[in-house]
Motif scaffolding. Structure first.
Motif, PDB file in Angstrom:
ATOM      1  N   GLU A 209    -129.590  -3.295   2.904  1.00 28.12           N
ATOM      2  CA  GLU A 209    -130.835  -3.333   3.675  1.00 28.12           C
ATOM      3  C   GLU A 209    -131.164  -2.020   4.370  1.00 28.12           C
ATOM      4  N   VAL A 210    -130.219  -1.097   4.426  1.00 26.91           N
ATOM      5  CA  VAL A 210    -130.527   0.172   5.108  1.00 26.91           C
ATOM      6  C   VAL A 210    -130.331   1.376   4.184  1.00 26.91           C
ATOM      7  N   ARG A 211    -130.309   1.125   2.886  1.00 29.09           N
ATOM      8  CA  ARG A 211    -130.151   2.238   1.945  1.00 29.09           C
ATOM      9  C   ARG A 211    -131.308   3.228   2.102  1.00 29.09           C
ATOM     10  N   ASN A 212    -130.985   4.505   2.122  1.00 31.46           N
ATOM     11  CA  ASN A 212    -131.974   5.583   2.269  1.00 31.46           C
ATOM     12  C   ASN A 212    -132.753   5.530   3.583  1.00 31.46           C
ATOM     13  N   GLN A 213    -132.174   4.869   4.556  1.00 30.39           N
ATOM     14  CA  GLN A 213    -132.808   4.843   5.885  1.00 30.39           C
ATOM     15  C   GLN A 213    -131.795   5.326   6.913  1.00 30.39           C
ATOM     16  N   VAL A 214    -132.306   5.775   8.045  1.00 32.41           N
ATOM     17  CA  VAL A 214    -131.417   6.150   9.150  1.00 32.41           C
ATOM     18  C   VAL A 214    -131.947   5.540  10.442  1.00 32.41           C
ATOM     19  N   ALA A 215    -131.027   5.394  11.388  1.00 33.50           N
ATOM     20  CA  ALA A 215    -131.419   5.025  12.753  1.00 33.50           C
ATOM     21  C   ALA A 215    -131.160   6.247  13.623  1.00 33.50           C
ATOM     22  N   LEU A 216    -131.947   6.407  14.661  1.00 31.06           N
ATOM     23  CA  LEU A 216    -131.746   7.533  15.575  1.00 31.06           C
ATOM     24  C   LEU A 216    -131.016   7.047  16.826  1.00 31.06           C
ATOM     25  N   LYS A 217    -130.046   7.855  17.215  1.00 31.71           N
ATOM     26  CA  LYS A 217    -129.257   7.486  18.375  1.00 31.71           C
ATOM     27  C   LYS A 217    -129.053   8.732  19.224  1.00 31.71           C
ATOM     28  N   ARG A 218    -129.115   8.560  20.513  1.00 37.71           N
ATOM     29  CA  ARG A 218    -128.792   9.659  21.423  1.00 37.71           C
ATOM     30  C   ARG A 218    -127.920   9.078  22.531  1.00 37.71           C
ATOM     31  N   GLY A 219    -126.691   9.577  22.628  1.00 37.80           N
ATOM     32  CA  GLY A 219    -125.739   8.946  23.541  1.00 37.80           C
ATOM     33  C   GLY A 219    -125.547   7.501  23.113  1.00 37.80           C
ATOM     34  N   PRO A 220    -125.520   6.583  24.059  1.00 39.54           N
ATOM     35  CA  PRO A 220    -125.321   5.173  23.683  1.00 39.54           C
ATOM     36  C   PRO A 220    -126.615   4.471  23.282  1.00 39.54           C
ATOM     37  N   ILE A 221    -127.735   5.185  23.363  1.00 45.71           N
ATOM     38  CA  ILE A 221    -129.043   4.538  23.179  1.00 45.71           C
ATOM     39  C   ILE A 221    -129.491   4.590  21.719  1.00 45.71           C
ATOM     40  N   VAL A 222    -129.788   3.407  21.176  1.00 45.09           N
ATOM     41  CA  VAL A 222    -130.357   3.308  19.833  1.00 45.09           C
ATOM     42  C   VAL A 222    -131.880   3.298  19.982  1.00 45.09           C
ATOM     43  N   TYR A 223    -132.553   4.059  19.133  1.00 41.10           N
ATOM     44  CA  TYR A 223    -134.010   4.188  19.234  1.00 41.10           C
ATOM     45  C   TYR A 223    -134.733   3.370  18.171  1.00 41.10           C
ATOM     46  N   CYS A 224    -136.004   3.159  18.411  1.00 45.41           N
ATOM     47  CA  CYS A 224    -136.839   2.496  17.413  1.00 45.41           C
ATOM     48  C   CYS A 224    -138.228   3.131  17.456  1.00 45.41           C
ATOM     49  N   LEU A 225    -138.983   2.895  16.408  1.00 47.47           N
ATOM     50  CA  LEU A 225    -140.371   3.337  16.390  1.00 47.47           C
ATOM     51  C   LEU A 225    -141.228   2.084  16.501  1.00 47.47           C
ATOM     52  N   GLU A 226    -142.254   2.191  17.343  1.00 48.74           N
ATOM     53  CA  GLU A 226    -143.069   1.015  17.654  1.00 48.74           C
ATOM     54  C   GLU A 226    -144.533   1.356  17.397  1.00 48.74           C
ATOM     55  N   SER A 227    -145.313   0.373  16.965  1.00 45.43           N
ATOM     56  CA  SER A 227    -146.689   0.685  16.557  1.00 45.43           C
ATOM     57  C   SER A 227    -147.591   1.293  17.640  1.00 45.43           C
ATOM     58  N   PRO A 228    -147.418   1.020  18.961  1.00 44.95           N
ATOM     59  CA  PRO A 228    -148.269   1.725  19.927  1.00 44.95           C
ATOM     60  C   PRO A 228    -148.123   3.246  19.859  1.00 44.95           C
ATOM     61  N   ASP A 229    -147.073   3.728  19.250  1.00 43.65           N
ATOM     62  CA  ASP A 229    -146.869   5.175  19.143  1.00 43.65           C
ATOM     63  C   ASP A 229    -147.307   5.721  17.786  1.00 43.65           C
ATOM     64  N   LEU A 230    -148.107   4.936  17.062  1.00 44.51           N
ATOM     65  CA  LEU A 230    -148.601   5.354  15.740  1.00 44.51           C
ATOM     66  C   LEU A 230    -150.120   5.206  15.707  1.00 44.51           C
TER      67      LEU A 230
END
Ligand SMILES: [Zn+2]
Length: 702
Positions: free
Chosen positions: A595-616
């Motif tokens: 389910e995550v092939r060719n995808q990455v998640a962004l992490k900084r320190g202990p925080i996992v990030y996401c992209l949300e539609s209000p920012d698009l």
């Protein structure tokens, strides 16, 4: 130097010998079941950790012991802010809901107590949810000493005491339902309510010194012992959502009566002992792996079934091990912890891949584990409770083994899949915590616990008080006591005032902007003259962390995924500095996670990030967003955005001609448009209206 070390060893030896002379049997003589005499003034000042969230004071099978509740107070920064929201909004709002007619939880007790007319409302586990709320309130009281909270708790306890039957039974969902008998069917969640009652009462006693709630718990546990201790196949399969194991062990630790520990152990021994077949007491819920009764725990190698049930069970078993030291039990738990965290856990620390599915033994399961590495994002269940339970199990494993990898999981959960269960304001909740949400992709009308947007009340209310009590108690997890020193498990601005295991006083002041910045300064305000350890957790995600003492290199081993041990003669005014570079990292999944092939998640320190539609841009589909490997990613702290978060600002590519027509179609090279977007912490998503969201994003490597 030598003299001081010998003295320290002698002090420790004398301390240990003193501990051993007080056997549990002797303790039993001192404290009888019905007459619990405790000097209320002493409770929070005891040096022997009897007032920790977990009371290990008489215990020799753990590497780390608890600080007392209230020893550590958040002062400023991330957790101080969250605690303040909990104190000012989450707990009072939850009180309004649960004590009013919407939640109806206190009403159930009032009706059972004969103080109100009406019927039971809410899920069968609603009593347990109310006890968790009470536990949260007790933690807030421990920090604030607000008399109003104590008075309110006393009033709840008065009503609960009146609702309790003469013989100790206390389950409003059965007491107010004439058609159902006691312990008739395990789906009525009597064990779950019991467990939360016992735990909550122990915590209330530890922070207040009062015995009014504890007496109710003891009376109830004595009744439970009568019913469940004799050999009986029907009752032997009764354990379902087994918080009673943790509750019984904690009650044993509180009052010293070994029968509660024996009963806790029996609930573990019963699992997997009987033939798995449907009986009147199991009817209505899946059997077998769903409730971890197909394979005995000591032979289990794979986490199966309902994720909350499993993790409460494992956490309870860890409590039993901590008291008995049984090798077979800890060997199994070691394997299960590895299986959970290395093969079935989301990058956010969440657990429970499917709402409905099957175990690898081809048995039906709900809200839980499926195959290893099978990690759907959009349909992930990830109940907030399961995620919290992951941290509770990991906390116990940290205590047992003293290894920082367990605290890494605690941290991962509390910053990500734990906090995502509640809105920033503190009044709206999520039950399920998927890693991707796409408009129109799910029929929420068919679901009882998944929603496209946070809810101010959930009919199934197990998660909200579970999360709120965890936020309220987190300062009690921040430090532990090691053999000759202290471990720092979680970072955050706080003060610690406690005693080491030898009884010597220690006071620390921690200052940091963690998790947004990686510098942590701990100054020593008070300590003994003899050398002792300060152990700093070096999170597994760090690269190139450094430790300084008064500005000079501490010259100790600083390796990621371990505690760095600094042993020295500390002095008042010493400043210990930990520097963790907070680089943004791309995270990829194991090759077996399709389910995550060719995808990455962004992490900084202990925080996992996401992209949300209000920012698009408007009408952009989240599945059309690609990351660019060579685009700069700029972390920026925005104090007025989402209650103050560091966003990751980067250029993304928006695909213009994605396939939405047929299930499969011929593809040409996609057309992309560039866009400057910001990624937000996963926990802070869904605070700006209904939105699409994804943690995993496809990446174009350039
Ligand atoms: Zn829940």
């Amino acid at each position: 130097m030598m003299k001081k070390s010998i003295l320290a060893v002698l002090v420790l030896l004398i301390y240990s010998c003193g501990k051993q002379t007080k056997s549990n049997d002797q303790k039993q003589e001192i404290i009888t079941n019905q007459e619990i005499q405790v000097n209320s003034n002493d409770v929070t000042s005891k040096p022997s950790q009897e007032s920790g969230i977990i009371n290990y004071s008489e215990n020799s099978h753990v590497a780390l012991k608890s600080i007392n509740i209230g020893d550590c107070q958040w002062t400023e920064g991330f957790w101080a802010d969250k605690f303040n929201v909990a104190k000012n909004v989450m707990v009072p709002y939850m009180g309004e809901v649960l004590c009013g007619d919407v939640g109806h939880a206190l009403n159930n007790f009032k009706i059972a107590a004969g103080e109100k007319e009406g019927d039971h409302k809410g899920m069968k586990w609603h009593d347990g949810d109310f006890y968790k709320f009470m536990e949260a309130k007790a933690y807030v009281y421990a920090q604030t000493k607000d008399q109003k909270l104590l008075d309110e708790l006393d009033e709840y306890i008065r009503i609960i005491g009146k609702a309790q039957e003469e013989d100790g039974y206390l389950q409003t969902q059965i007491q107010l339902e004439p058609k159902v008998n006691r312990y008739q069917n395990r789906r009525y969640h009597e064990m779950y309510n019991t467990g939360h009652l016992l735990t909550s009462a122990c915590i209330h006693h530890r922070v207040t010194g009062k015995t009014n709630f504890l007496n109710i718990a003891v009376k109830h546990a004595d009744y439970l012992y009568e019913i469940f201790m004799p050999e009986d196949e029907n009752y032997g399969r009764f354990g379902f959502n087994q918080t009673q194991i943790m509750g019984l062990v904690e009650l044993y630790r509180t009052v010293g009566d070994k029968k509660y520990l024996k009963l806790a152990e029996k609930f573990i021994n019963n699992r997997g002992k009987y033939k798995v077949e449907e009986t009147p007491s199991t009817k209505g819920y899946p059997i077998g792996d769903m409730v971890q009764e197909f394979i005995p725990l000591r032979k289990s190698k794979e986490a199966v079934g309902h994720a909350v049930l499993a993790l409460y069970y494992y956490a309870g078993a860890a409590d039993v091990y901590a008291e008995t030291g049984e090798k077979a039990l800890i060997d199994a738990l070691d394997g299960l912890w590895e299986n959970v965290t290395q093969k079935k856990m989301y990058v956010t620390g969440a657990l429970g891949q499917a709402h409905y599915g099957a175990s690898t033994n081809r048995q039906m399961i709900e809200e839980g584990f499926i195959d290893e590495y099978m990690m759907p994002n959009m349909t992930a269940y990830n109940e907030t409770c399961a995620n919290i339970c992951n941290s509770m199990f990991s906390k116990r494993m940290l205590d047992i083994h003293g290894e920082s990898k367990y605290a890494d999981i605690m941290e991962l959960v509390v910053y990500n899949s734990g906090l995502s269960g509640i809105s920033l304001e503190g009044k709206d909740y999520y039950y399920a915590n998927p890693l991707r949400v796409i408009d129109g992709s799910r029929d929420y009308s068919k679901m009882n616990t998944e929603f496209p947007i946070r809810q101010p009340y959930l009919n199934c209310f197990c998660c909200p008080p579970n999360l709120v009590r965890t936020i309220c108690k987190l300062s009690g997890w921040a430090y532990s006591k090691s053999e000759n020193g202290i471990t720092v498990n979680l970072y955050g601005g706080n003060t610690l005032s406690t005693t080491l295991l030898d009884g010597s006083k220690i006071e620390l002041i921690q200052k940091t902007d963690y998790p947004w910045e990686g510098e942590v300064n701990i100054s020593i305000a008070k300590c003994k003259e003899e050398a002792f350890d300060i152990k700093l957790r070096i999170p597994d995600w760090t690269q190139g962390a450094q430790i300084f003492i008064n500005g000079k290199d501490a010259k100790v081993d600083v390796s990621a995924g371990n505690f760095a041990v600094i042993n020295r003669n500390w002095s008042e005014g010493d400043i210990l500095t930990l520097n963790m570079p907070m680089d943004v990292t791309f995270i990829e999944g194991h090759t077996r996670i399709e389910e995550v092939r060719n995808q990455v998640a962004l992490k900084r320190g202990p925080i996992v990030y996401c992209l949300e539609s209000p920012d698009l841009p408007k009408n952009t589909k989240i599945v059309d967003v690609y990351l660019k490997s060579n685009a700069s990613i700029k972390p920026e702290f925005k104090p007025d955005f989402l209650e103050g978060v560091t966003t990751l600002d980067t250029e993304v590519l928006l695909r213009k001609n994605s396939n939405e027509k047929s299930m499969y179609s011929k593809v040409e090279k996609p057309v992309f448009e560039s866009y400057k977007a910001q990624l937000v912490p996963y926990y802070s998503w869904s605070n700006r209206g209904q939105a699409e969201m994804s943690v995993w994003l496809p990446i174009i490597w350039e």
